[in-house]
Structure formats: C-alpha cells, structure tokens
Enzyme design. Structure first.
Site, short mmCIF file in Angstrom:
data_model
loop_
_atom_site.label_atom_id
_atom_site.label_comp_id
_atom_site.label_asym_id
_atom_site.label_seq_id
_atom_site.Cartn_x
_atom_site.Cartn_y
_atom_site.Cartn_z
N HIS A 295 0.83 -1.21 0.00
CA HIS A 295 0.00 0.00 0.00
C HIS A 295 0.86 1.26 0.00
O HIS A 295 2.04 1.24 0.37
CB HIS A 295 -0.92 0.00 1.22
CG HIS A 295 -0.17 0.03 2.53
ND1 HIS A 295 0.37 1.19 3.05
CD2 HIS A 295 0.13 -0.96 3.40
CE1 HIS A 295 0.97 0.91 4.19
NE2 HIS A 295 0.85 -0.38 4.43
N GLU B 290 -2.07 -7.03 7.19
CA GLU B 290 -0.79 -6.95 7.90
C GLU B 290 -0.80 -7.90 9.11
O GLU B 290 -1.87 -8.31 9.58
CB GLU B 290 -0.54 -5.50 8.34
CG GLU B 290 0.76 -5.25 9.08
CD GLU B 290 1.99 -5.60 8.25
OE1 GLU B 290 2.32 -6.80 8.21
OE2 GLU B 290 2.60 -4.69 7.66
#
Length: 224
Positions: A20, A95
C-alpha cells in the site's frame, strides 16, 4: 529491480504484489498492524503513480486482490480504475497483528515492553505478542494459504495483489526459501512493484522492489 513481462505457461500464475501507499503512521515509524489507517496525500499520489505505471506497461491482469484494510483498499482502488477491475478484498492479506505493539513507534515499544521487543526483533517465529498478537508462523500460514488459493484459481494468468509490508516479507521468503527467523536483507518500499510466480507447486522470485515510477518511498520497518 524491474522485470520485463513475458508470456507464461498455462500451468503458471504470475503475481504482482504491491505494498500500500504511504500513511501518516509510516512516516512516524509507527506499527499499524490491524489498525485501519488511511493513506496520506503522498500515499494517494503513490497509488495513482503505481496504477499509471502498470497501465503504461500494457499489463493485463485477470484479477485484483487486496487486503480489506483501508490503506490497501485505497491503493487497490487506483489500480482498479485504470484496469477496469473489481477488487476482491481478502482479510488473509492483512498486515500482521502486532498485539500490544500496535499504535506504538519502535522506540515506544522497546521502552514499554523490552523483553517482548527483544523476542520480536530477533524474529522468533513462535512468539506472538500479547493482546491477540500474531506469530510469524501464524502470519506465514495465512499468507501462504491466500497466495496458494490465488495461484490455483488463476493458472495461466497474471494477477495483482495489494497488501502490506509484513505480508510481502513472507511472500519474498516463500519465493526464495529464506527462513522466517533470518534478518530481512531486501527492501519493501511503499507502492513498489514485486513479482513472484507459481508453477507446479513451487514459487520463484521474478523481480523485487521496482520503485522506478515513484519519487522516493519509505521502506517497511525492519524486523516486522
């Protein structure tokens, strides 16, 4: 390291992995984990630059997958617009959950929880931080499962996956055979392009950390 795209066999799946774009917490070197932090202005620009770069390269993606956290969804949305794709949001691409380290900077985590920080920094694959933290072994298991599922569903195709630094760390090790406990010696910049390929049950690394389309990007925090 850039890659030139070539045709792939009907038995292979090629995956472009994208971390990202930048967030405010990235600039503060703060552990985000599952906390849902959006992109900052730089991150939004990086997402658009990544999407434009992939479009200029003339790449055809059969599918687009993304973590369900906002920073990944926003990055994937830019790619979706330029490639006329609908992202599939998969929580297995999130994550790592950093337990009671989430929201802390590295310095704060080390000061408040020195014993836990020592095991964390040593990359003990069995160690899970308190408050629902995830071990490296657990992270690797879910990332492997997600990537294997994608590869099975897209044999003979190229797909894009937008995810996080910790997931990319696992993907690189999956493709190279490097052990989880080894110190990371490869970069994981925000919004860079990383390529791996799956063929007949095996993974290989094609190219990594191509940030030629960016004007500088922050690397993932070490040891995460």
């Amino acid at each position: 390291m850039k890659t030139r795209q070539t045709s792939i066999s009907s038995q292979s799946c090629r995956i472009c992995l994208v971390r990202h774009g930048e967030t405010a917490w990235n600039t503060e070197r703060r552990l985000q984990g599952h906390i849902d932090i959006p992109l900052n202005e730089t991150g939004l620009s990086q997402a658009e630059a990544t999407a434009r770069s992939l479009a200029r390269a003339g790449l055809h993606f059969s599918a687009l997958y993304s973590s369900d956290l906002a920073r990944a969804r926003q990055t994937a949305a830019a790619i979706a617009r330029t490639h006329a794709l609908t992202p599939t949001h998969d929580p297995r691409l999130r994550e790592r959950h950093y337990g009671h380290f989430q929201g802390l900077t590295f310095d704060e985590a080390e000061h408040r929880h020195p014993d836990h920080f020592r095991r964390f920094k040593a990359r003990d694959p069995h160690f899970a931080l308190p408050d629902n933290g995830e071990s490296l072994n657990a992270l690797a298991a879910r990332v492997h499962a997600a990537l294997e599922d994608i590869a099975r569903q897209h044999a003979g195709e190229t797909v894009a996956v937008v995810t996080h630094g910790g997931v990319l760390d696992i993907a690189h090790r999956l493709a190279t055979g490097q052990a989880l406990e080894c110190a990371r010696e490869f970069a994981i910049p925000n919004a860079a392009l990383n390529w791996i390929e799956h063929t007949a049950g095996s993974w290989k690394l094609i190219a990594w950390a191509d940030e030629s389309h960016l004007q500088g990007a922050l690397d993932e925090l070490p040891d995460t």
